[in-house]
Motif scaffolding. Structure first.
Motif, mmCIF file in Angstrom:
data_model
loop_
_atom_site.group_PDB
_atom_site.id
_atom_site.type_symbol
_atom_site.label_atom_id
_atom_site.label_comp_id
_atom_site.label_asym_id
_atom_site.label_seq_id
_atom_site.Cartn_x
_atom_site.Cartn_y
_atom_site.Cartn_z
ATOM 1 N N ARG A 88 -31.322 91.503 87.043
ATOM 2 C CA ARG A 88 -30.289 92.534 86.922
ATOM 3 C C ARG A 88 -28.903 91.911 87.070
ATOM 4 O O ARG A 88 -27.948 92.365 86.439
ATOM 5 C CB ARG A 88 -30.508 93.652 87.932
ATOM 6 N N LEU A 89 -28.793 90.835 87.854
ATOM 7 C CA LEU A 89 -27.517 90.116 87.926
ATOM 8 C C LEU A 89 -27.228 89.403 86.608
ATOM 9 O O LEU A 89 -26.071 89.343 86.167
ATOM 10 C CB LEU A 89 -27.522 89.136 89.102
ATOM 11 N N PHE A 92 -25.996 92.120 84.335
ATOM 12 C CA PHE A 92 -24.612 92.424 84.686
ATOM 13 C C PHE A 92 -23.674 91.414 84.030
ATOM 14 O O PHE A 92 -22.650 91.791 83.436
ATOM 15 C CB PHE A 92 -24.430 92.405 86.213
ATOM 16 N N THR A 93 -24.013 90.151 84.121
ATOM 17 C CA THR A 93 -23.169 89.089 83.563
ATOM 18 C C THR A 93 -23.056 89.205 82.046
ATOM 19 O O THR A 93 -21.951 89.172 81.490
ATOM 20 C CB THR A 93 -23.734 87.705 83.958
ATOM 21 N N GLY A 116 -25.297 95.491 88.204
ATOM 22 C CA GLY A 116 -24.868 94.625 89.296
ATOM 23 C C GLY A 116 -25.002 95.287 90.659
ATOM 24 O O GLY A 116 -25.527 94.687 91.606
ATOM 25 N N ALA A 119 -28.656 95.618 91.597
ATOM 26 C CA ALA A 119 -29.207 94.342 92.070
ATOM 27 C C ALA A 119 -28.798 94.070 93.512
ATOM 28 O O ALA A 119 -29.627 93.675 94.341
ATOM 29 C CB ALA A 119 -28.739 93.199 91.165
ATOM 30 N N LEU A 120 -27.520 94.302 93.800
ATOM 31 C CA LEU A 120 -27.043 94.085 95.167
ATOM 32 C C LEU A 120 -27.695 95.051 96.150
ATOM 33 O O LEU A 120 -28.059 94.664 97.263
ATOM 34 C CB LEU A 120 -25.522 94.197 95.221
#
Length: 166
Positions: A88-89, A92-93, A116, A119-120
């Motif tokens: 998921r990061l 996000f990127t 993002g 994911a966090l």
């Protein structure tokens, strides 16, 4: 359906439900999904415009992903939770770069932010669950890679040994 048994499980369940709902929306009412993403919805499409086909495929993938996430929640499949944090990061990127490179409209950054932040949230949930487990002696270790139901087979409650101690 069983409710999630951990903080990380709740983050996965929320994402799963939303992926399922948004996928269903894209399948049943694609124009609404396009508008939510800030994309134009022309009255007619040019010959060779396969936006509808791509949207159908993406929506079906989202719907399926929602099912996978909910299955992981029901089985408390912690390895899957950890796996999703990394990817998921990555999502996000990639989505953020698409917005910054003017490939996607600015409003699409909301999708990137959702990935993002999700994911966090899952990473924080995993950490909180590990701390809570350590204090009660039921910590789920990184080697716990099988879904809880699969680890025990068709046992009385279908629970993994780690779950039996809870």
């Amino acid at each position: 359906m069983k409710l999630p048994r951990s903080v990380a499980g709740w983050t996965i369940a929320v994402f799963g439900v939303l992926a399922l709902v948004m996928g269903g929306l894209g399948i049943l009412w694609p124009e609404a999904l396009l508008r939510m993403l800030g994309l134009d919805v022309p009255a007619t499409r040019a010959a060779g415009d396969h936006t509808g086909t791509f949207l159908l495929a993406s929506s079906m993938a989202s719907f399926n992903m929602g099912v996978y996430y909910l299955l992981a929640t029901v089985t408390e499949w912690r390895a899957f939770y950890r796996f999703t944090v990394f990817f998921r990061l990555v999502t996000f990127t990639v989505f953020s770069i698409a917005v910054l490179a003017d490939i996607a409209p600015d409003r699409f950054f909301g999708v990137a932010a959702w990935e993002g932040l999700g994911a966090l949230a899952t990473a924080v949930g995993l950490r909180l669950d590990a701390r809570a487990g350590a204090s009660t002696g039921t910590e789920v270790t990184p080697d716990d890679t099988e879904p809880a139901d699969a680890a025990e087979g068709s046992g009385a409650a279908g629970a993994a040994p780690a779950d039996a101690a809870r």
